[in-house]
Design a protein around this motif. Sequence first.
Motif, mmCIF file in Angstrom:
data_model
loop_
_atom_site.group_PDB
_atom_site.id
_atom_site.type_symbol
_atom_site.label_atom_id
_atom_site.label_comp_id
_atom_site.label_asym_id
_atom_site.label_seq_id
_atom_site.Cartn_x
_atom_site.Cartn_y
_atom_site.Cartn_z
ATOM 1 N N TYR A 296 11.015 -3.648 -10.169
ATOM 2 C CA TYR A 296 10.605 -4.819 -9.996
ATOM 3 C C TYR A 296 10.916 -5.611 -9.067
ATOM 4 O O TYR A 296 10.348 -6.054 -8.398
ATOM 5 N N LEU A 297 12.595 -5.462 -8.386
ATOM 6 C CA LEU A 297 12.694 -5.909 -7.225
ATOM 7 C C LEU A 297 12.699 -5.966 -5.859
ATOM 8 O O LEU A 297 12.223 -6.129 -5.054
ATOM 9 N N THR A 298 12.091 -4.244 -6.286
ATOM 10 C CA THR A 298 11.330 -3.508 -5.217
ATOM 11 C C THR A 298 9.818 -3.550 -4.781
ATOM 12 O O THR A 298 10.027 -4.333 -3.786
ATOM 13 N N THR B 243 13.201 4.390 4.123
ATOM 14 C CA THR B 243 13.608 3.008 3.527
ATOM 15 C C THR B 243 13.369 2.271 1.937
ATOM 16 O O THR B 243 13.933 1.883 1.176
ATOM 17 N N VAL B 244 12.213 2.738 1.460
ATOM 18 C CA VAL B 244 11.089 2.391 0.025
ATOM 19 C C VAL B 244 12.296 3.027 -0.798
ATOM 20 O O VAL B 244 13.487 2.266 -1.695
ATOM 21 N N TRP B 245 12.894 4.326 -0.797
ATOM 22 C CA TRP B 245 13.502 5.125 -1.394
ATOM 23 C C TRP B 245 14.930 4.414 -1.414
ATOM 24 O O TRP B 245 15.517 4.688 -2.246
ATOM 25 N N LEU B 246 15.552 4.508 -0.134
ATOM 26 C CA LEU B 246 16.897 4.002 -0.467
ATOM 27 C C LEU B 246 16.838 2.161 -1.234
ATOM 28 O O LEU B 246 17.756 2.109 -2.140
ATOM 29 N N VAL B 247 16.097 1.620 0.055
ATOM 30 C CA VAL B 247 16.744 0.197 -1.315
ATOM 31 C C VAL B 247 15.733 0.422 -3.095
ATOM 32 O O VAL B 247 16.625 -0.444 -3.972
ATOM 33 N N GLU B 248 14.828 1.348 -3.304
ATOM 34 C CA GLU B 248 14.356 1.536 -4.706
ATOM 35 C C GLU B 248 16.197 2.091 -5.842
ATOM 36 O O GLU B 248 16.653 1.511 -6.608
ATOM 37 N N GLU B 249 16.948 3.046 -4.830
ATOM 38 C CA GLU B 249 17.925 2.995 -4.781
ATOM 39 C C GLU B 249 19.115 1.959 -5.339
ATOM 40 O O GLU B 249 19.523 2.260 -6.750
ATOM 41 N N LEU B 250 19.541 1.096 -4.386
ATOM 42 C CA LEU B 250 20.156 0.461 -4.615
ATOM 43 C C LEU B 250 19.251 -0.448 -5.684
ATOM 44 O O LEU B 250 20.445 -1.187 -6.257
ATOM 45 N N HIS B 251 18.165 -0.918 -5.841
ATOM 46 C CA HIS B 251 17.713 -1.528 -7.244
ATOM 47 C C HIS B 251 18.305 -1.425 -8.726
ATOM 48 O O HIS B 251 18.679 -1.657 -9.631
ATOM 49 N N ARG B 252 18.027 0.245 -8.190
ATOM 50 C CA ARG B 252 18.070 1.130 -9.656
ATOM 51 C C ARG B 252 19.632 0.992 -10.500
ATOM 52 O O ARG B 252 19.463 0.393 -11.230
ATOM 53 N N GLY C 47 0.183 -1.421 -0.185
ATOM 54 C CA GLY C 47 0.161 -0.119 -0.390
ATOM 55 C C GLY C 47 0.766 1.348 -0.232
ATOM 56 O O GLY C 47 0.499 2.210 -0.654
ATOM 57 N N LEU C 48 1.789 1.318 0.955
ATOM 58 C CA LEU C 48 2.753 2.571 0.760
ATOM 59 C C LEU C 48 3.320 2.770 -0.627
ATOM 60 O O LEU C 48 3.596 3.271 -0.967
#
Length: 156
Positions: free
Chosen positions: A83-85, A118-127, A68-69
């Motif tokens: 996709y991975l996020t 946290t979501v943006w940090l994970v997103e940056e790592l995945h990108r 939802g977030l």
Amino acid sequence: SSSSSYSSFDVEVQVNDGTKNVAVDQPPKELSSDGLLIRKAEIYQEYMKQLPIPTQRGSVIPFTTWMGLGRSIKQLYGQPLHYLTNILLKQWDHSRVGSEDEHRPLDIIVHPCKAEATVWLVEELHRQTSSHHHMAKLWQSDPMHHAFIDSIFPQL
């Protein structure tokens, strides 16, 4: 000049000081379905790498689940999540099943600002760091992988 049943085509060759285009006199290989999936993953990863992570945060986003977030973040910033996020957010939601806090809204457990960061940090790592080979392998094993590839195309 010899006549051949195939024509030359351009290939990019990486050299130390940049890239050069060279014509190669070979028939273009037919891509196997695996090769096609790897190529799609490569194009996807290159595209996602170009998207800038927003530096200005919007308002505090209330949320009850990680997915939802994620949906709210996509809507608010008009950006796809990797996709991975998306897969990770789904896994985080599934990991709550059976816990004593399973039915409590997540924004009571994790502060919305921390959760979004946290979501943006994970997103940056995945990108920035994900291998397209790894993604192609995951896509190959999941016929429904398209469900986790967002169809949001922001202006670059």
